[in-house]
Design a protein around this motif. Structure first.
Motif, PDB file in Angstrom:
ATOM      1  N   PHE A 154      -1.110  22.254  17.366  1.00  0.00           N
ATOM      2  CA  PHE A 154      -1.124  20.851  16.935  1.00  0.00           C
ATOM      3  C   PHE A 154       0.150  20.418  16.211  1.00  0.00           C
ATOM      4  N   ARG A 155       0.821  21.316  15.514  1.00  0.00           N
ATOM      5  CA  ARG A 155       1.952  20.888  14.699  1.00  0.00           C
ATOM      6  C   ARG A 155       3.027  20.256  15.573  1.00  0.00           C
ATOM      7  N   PRO A 156       3.733  19.254  15.103  1.00  0.00           N
ATOM      8  CA  PRO A 156       3.711  18.697  13.754  1.00  0.00           C
ATOM      9  C   PRO A 156       2.689  17.570  13.567  1.00  0.00           C
ATOM     10  N   TYR A 157       1.808  17.409  14.532  1.00  0.00           N
ATOM     11  CA  TYR A 157       0.891  16.258  14.493  1.00  0.00           C
ATOM     12  C   TYR A 157      -0.423  16.615  13.812  1.00  0.00           C
ATOM     13  N   VAL A 158      -0.296  17.032  12.555  1.00  0.00           N
ATOM     14  CA  VAL A 158      -1.445  17.333  11.712  1.00  0.00           C
ATOM     15  C   VAL A 158      -1.350  16.412  10.498  1.00  0.00           C
ATOM     16  N   PHE A 159      -2.220  15.415  10.451  1.00  0.00           N
ATOM     17  CA  PHE A 159      -2.094  14.344   9.467  1.00  0.00           C
ATOM     18  C   PHE A 159      -3.183  14.448   8.408  1.00  0.00           C
ATOM     19  N   SER A 160      -2.761  14.435   7.154  1.00  0.00           N
ATOM     20  CA  SER A 160      -3.680  14.424   6.028  1.00  0.00           C
ATOM     21  C   SER A 160      -3.782  13.013   5.477  1.00  0.00           C
ATOM     22  N   ALA A 161      -5.019  12.562   5.252  1.00  0.00           N
ATOM     23  CA  ALA A 161      -5.209  11.232   4.675  1.00  0.00           C
ATOM     24  C   ALA A 161      -4.564  11.129   3.304  1.00  0.00           C
ATOM     25  N   MET A 162      -4.449  12.249   2.611  1.00  0.00           N
ATOM     26  CA  MET A 162      -3.832  12.238   1.277  1.00  0.00           C
ATOM     27  C   MET A 162      -2.376  11.787   1.323  1.00  0.00           C
ATOM     28  N   ASP A 163      -1.738  11.968   2.475  1.00  0.00           N
ATOM     29  CA  ASP A 163      -0.313  11.654   2.590  1.00  0.00           C
ATOM     30  C   ASP A 163      -0.034  10.253   3.116  1.00  0.00           C
ATOM     31  N   VAL A 164      -1.066   9.576   3.641  1.00  0.00           N
ATOM     32  CA  VAL A 164      -0.800   8.301   4.317  1.00  0.00           C
ATOM     33  C   VAL A 164      -1.615   7.134   3.774  1.00  0.00           C
TER      34      VAL A 164
END
Length: 226
Positions: A127-137
């Protein structure tokens, strides 16, 4: 309906059977604070929520306040156990082998925890780099922020994305972002009425095996949204 162009996966409870591990840690340490809860019940009630959100709800229910040191101790112990005990949901690698569309992960977990547990089960490099955390966005699910971020990155409209989610909060966030949603009930924390709850939240269909997801993706383009 238009053919899907992007597949979005939740992580905990969809790709990794981690919700029960986190709930066990939370219950063990909450017991030290005088609060006795069943790990299965806690996982079912709060699946998809962040630890601070869970603590806020428990504080409202019990009147008890929890220190930042306690909350960090729980987070640290969850990370430790996920790094050693987490297992992929059965069939995750085989499912990904059968999917050709672009894909990403949208999760409420921190970026550090996502890398830790995904790497442990051999899914990080898929999956990387497309691993998204809601904490970051932005705000955590059930807010749509992390899904909207993924749509912007891939330049895809919401109706062209299919999300696989195991929690009511995740389904709600994905629907708010305009995505189509498939519910998943194949993790250890699933509970009676789980499928009905996901359907009521907006999932178009619900599966209990990851092996069924590729076939669902194939037919979604011809389904009417419900």
């Amino acid at each position: 309906m238009p053919q899907p162009l992007l597949l979005i996966f939740d992580c905990d409870g969809v790709l990794i059977d981690s919700e029960v591990i986190a709930a066990r840690v939370q219950c063990e340490l909450l017991l030290e604070e005088g609060i006795e809860l069943d790990a299965g019940d806690l996982a079912a009630r709060f699946a998809g929520l962040t630890w601070p959100a869970i603590v806020e709800r428990l504080s409202e229910e019990t009147g008890q306040r929890f220190s930042k040191a306690f909350m960090k101790r729980v987070d640290d112990e969850i990370d430790r156990r996920l790094g050693t005990d987490a297992e992929e949901i059965a069939g995750a690698h085989d499912m990904l082998d059968r999917l050709e569309l672009p894909r990403c992960i949208c999760s409420n977990s921190s970026a550090a925890r996502l890398e830790l547990e995904l790497d442990h089960v051999g899914l990080w490099d898929r999956f990387r780099p497309y691993v998204f955390s809601a904490m970051d966005v932005g705000k955590a699910k059930p807010a749509p922020d992390v899904f909207l971020h993924a749509l912007r990155v891939f330049e895809v409209a919401g109706e062209r994305a299919v999300v696989l989610e195991d929690s009511v909060h995740g389904v709600a966030g994905a629907k708010a972002a305009g995505c189509r949603v498939v519910g998943f009930t194949g993790a250890a924390h699933s509970y009676p009425g789980h499928a009905d709850a996901l359907t009521e939240a907006g999932a178009e269909t619900v599966i209990s095996r990851l092996a069924d997801f590729p076939a669902i993706v194939e037919v979604l383009g011809s389904w009417q949204d419900i």
